[in-house]
Design a protein around this motif. Structure first.
Motif, mmCIF file in Angstrom:
data_model
loop_
_atom_site.group_PDB
_atom_site.id
_atom_site.type_symbol
_atom_site.label_atom_id
_atom_site.label_comp_id
_atom_site.label_asym_id
_atom_site.label_seq_id
_atom_site.Cartn_x
_atom_site.Cartn_y
_atom_site.Cartn_z
ATOM 1 N N SER A 41 0.851 -1.181 0.000
ATOM 2 C CA SER A 41 0.000 0.000 0.000
ATOM 3 C C SER A 41 0.891 1.236 0.000
ATOM 4 N N ARG A 42 0.287 2.390 -0.241
ATOM 5 C CA ARG A 42 1.065 3.633 -0.251
ATOM 6 C C ARG A 42 1.678 3.885 1.116
ATOM 7 N N GLU A 43 0.932 3.597 2.183
ATOM 8 C CA GLU A 43 1.444 3.807 3.536
ATOM 9 C C GLU A 43 2.625 2.882 3.820
ATOM 10 N N ASP A 45 4.622 1.591 1.608
ATOM 11 C CA ASP A 45 5.741 2.023 0.787
ATOM 12 C C ASP A 45 6.446 3.221 1.410
#
Length: 408
Positions: A41-43, A45
Motif C-alpha cells: 500500500s502507499r502507507e 511504501d
C-alpha cells in the motif's frame, strides 16, 4: 558442546535477530519469494522509504558493479557498525597491530585461480568505505525470514534440526585458538525457494551460555541476498543474535576496495578451471578485535572485541566445511559445493586446503591430526574424506555431494 558445533551452522533464526537498527525489519507488513514481491500500500511504501533513509548513510560516491549492485562510499566513521550500542565510543583500528607469523599457502593449491573481488575504478575515495545499499526488496526479504523462523533456542543446538545438513571437519578437545585460515574452492550450486548452500570456516567459543561465533566463506542464498549468485560473506553471532556482512551494526569495514558481501565471479566448474578464496580470521592480541582478511595482503575489516562475551578472549574450536538448508515442506536438499562426492578428487569434488590455525604464540601452525574429527549427518547426500597433511604443514580435505532426498 564441541560435538554439536555444526548444529548451529547456517541457522536462519540468527540472521534475523540482529541488534540495533535491525528491529526496523520486523515492522514490515508484506513479503514475497523468488522475485515475486507482494503489492505494498502507499502507507507501507512510505514506511519503507523512512526506514531506508535511516539504514542507508549519506554517501560521498556510489559505485555500481557489473552485476547491478550499488555500494555507497560512506565516511568511515559514519558506517553502520557504529549504530551498535556497544560501539558508540569505539575508536577505529585501521590496521592490525600484528599479523600472525608463519602462514603458508600449500603446494597443492598452485592449480587454482583467484577471482576478482574488488570494486572497479579503485574503489571508494580516501576516508570512506563501501557499504552495500539496502533496498526495499532487502527489507521485505528480511521480514520473510522472520516469519519463516520460529525455533526455540534449545533447537538451535540440535544436530538433527530438520532441513539443515553439513559435512566437514571440526577440532576437538580443550584447546584454545586465536585464528584460522583456509583455501576454499568456490562453486555456484543451484538452489531454489528458501534453500541455501554454503562453504565456510567457523570460529567459535562455546563457553556455557556464551555461544559466540564468526563465520566466513562463500554462500548462495536467494532469501538473504536476493539472487542466486555466489558471494563472499562474513557473519557474527552472540547468543542467537548477530549480523550478516554490513547489513546492520557490528562489522567495521576498513578496506575501501573490497567490501564484504561481494559477488564472486568467476567460479569453479566441474573438471574445469578452479577458483578459490582465502579467508583468514585472527584476533589482534593487543586490542582483542577479530580481523578478516582475504589473503595476507587484503585486510577487509574487523569485529570489535566489545561485540563478544566469550570470543573476546579466544576461540575454543574451529570448523571447516559445507552446510545446506531446505524447508521441511520440500523433499530434496540442494547440492553442497560442487555437488559431487569427495572420492572424485580435485577439480571435481569440493576442496578446502592450506588449513592452519593461530596458536597462543600468535603463529600459524598446522592442525594436529589427533584433534580433528570428520563430520557429516547424511552420508547418502553429503560426505567428507580424502583428508591429508602435506610436507609444508597444511591440512586439506574434500567434502560435499549432490543433495537430493536426505531424510530429516
Amino acid at each position: 558442546m564441541k560435538g554439536e558445533v555444526w548444529g548451529l551452522m547456517g541457522l536462519r533464526e540468527i540472521s534475523l535477530l540482529i541488534t540495533a537498527t535491525s528491529f526496523l525489519f520486523l515492522l514490515l507488513p508484506s513479503y514475497g519469494v523468488e522475485g515475486e514481491m507482494a503489492t505494498l500500500s502507499r502507507e507501507e511504501d512510505l514506511e519503507l522509504d523512512i526506514q531506508l533513509k535511516l539504514l542507508n548513510k549519506p554517501a560521498m560516491k556510489s559505485i555500481q558493479t557489473v552485476h547491478g549492485e550499488i555500494f555507497d562510499c560512506v565516511h568511515i566513521n559514519k558506517q553502520p557498525a557504529f549504530d551498535h550500542p556497544l560501539l558508540k565510543n569505539h575508536t577505529i583500528q585501521m590496521r592490525p597491530s600484528l599479523f600472525p607469523k608463519g602462514m603458508i599457502h600449500g603446494a597443492s593449491l598452485s592449480r587454482v585461480r583467484h577471482p576478482q573481488i574488488k570494486l572497479h575504478s579503485g574503489g571508494c575515495p580516501r576516508g570512506t568505505v563501501p557499504i552495500k545499499r539496502t533496498t526495499k526488496e532487502d527489507l521485505i526479504r528480511a521480514r520473510m525470514i522472520s516469519m519463516k523462523t520460529s525455533t526455540s533456542s534449545s533447537q538451535l543446538h540440535s544436530l538433527n534440526y530438520p532441513g539443515y545438513h553439513r559435512a566437514g571437519i571440526t577440532t576437538t578437545g580443550d584447546n584454545v585458538y586465536y585464528g584460522a585460515k583456509a583455501h576454499i574452492i568456490v562453486y555456484n550450486p543451484p538452489v531454489s525457494g528458501l534453500q541455501y548452500s554454503q562453504a565456510l570456516m567457523w570460529i567459535y567459543n562455546d563457553a556455557p551460555n556464551h555461544d559466540n561465533c564468526i563465520q566466513v566463506g562463500w554462500m548462495v542464498d536467494p532469501l538473504i541476498f536476493g539472487d542466486k549468485a555466489t558471494r563472499m560473506y562474513a557473519r557474527w553471532t552472540v547468543q542467537g543474535s548477530g549480523c550478516w556482512n554490513t547489513f546492520c551494526p557490528g562489522f567495521v569495514q576498513v578496506n575501501p576496495v573490497t567490501p564484504v558481501g561481494s559477488i564472486i565471479d568467476p567460479v569453479s566448474t566441474y573438471n574445469g578451471s578452479q577458483y578459490e578464496i582465502i579467508p583468514i580470521v585472527f584476533q589482534d592480541r593487543l586490542t582483542g578485535n577479530w580481523w578478516l582478511s582475504y589473503n595476507a595482503r587484503n585486510i577487509v575489516g574487523y569485529w570489535p572485541k566489545a561485540l563478544f562475551n566469550s570470543l573476546d578472549s579466544f576461540a575454543t574450536g574451529i570448523a571447516w566445511g559445507g552446510s545446506t538448508y531446505k524447508p521441511m515442506n520440500e523433499p530434496n536438499s540442494p547440492p553442497m559445493g560442487s555437488g559431487h562426492f569427495p572420492d572424485e578428487g580435485f577439480g571435481r569434488a569440493s576442496f578446502m586446503g592450506g588449513i592452519q590455525v593461530v596458536d597462543e604464540n600468535g603463529s600459524f601452525v598446522a592442525l594436529n591430526e589427533s584433534i580433528i574429527a570428520n563430520y557429516t549427518d547424511k552420508t547418502n547426500c553429503y560426505k567428507v574424506g580424502l583428508n591429508s597433511m602435506d610436507q609444508f604443514g597444511s591440512y586439506s580435505f574434500y567434502y560435499g555431494g549432490p543433495g537430493g532426498y536426505c531424510g530429516y
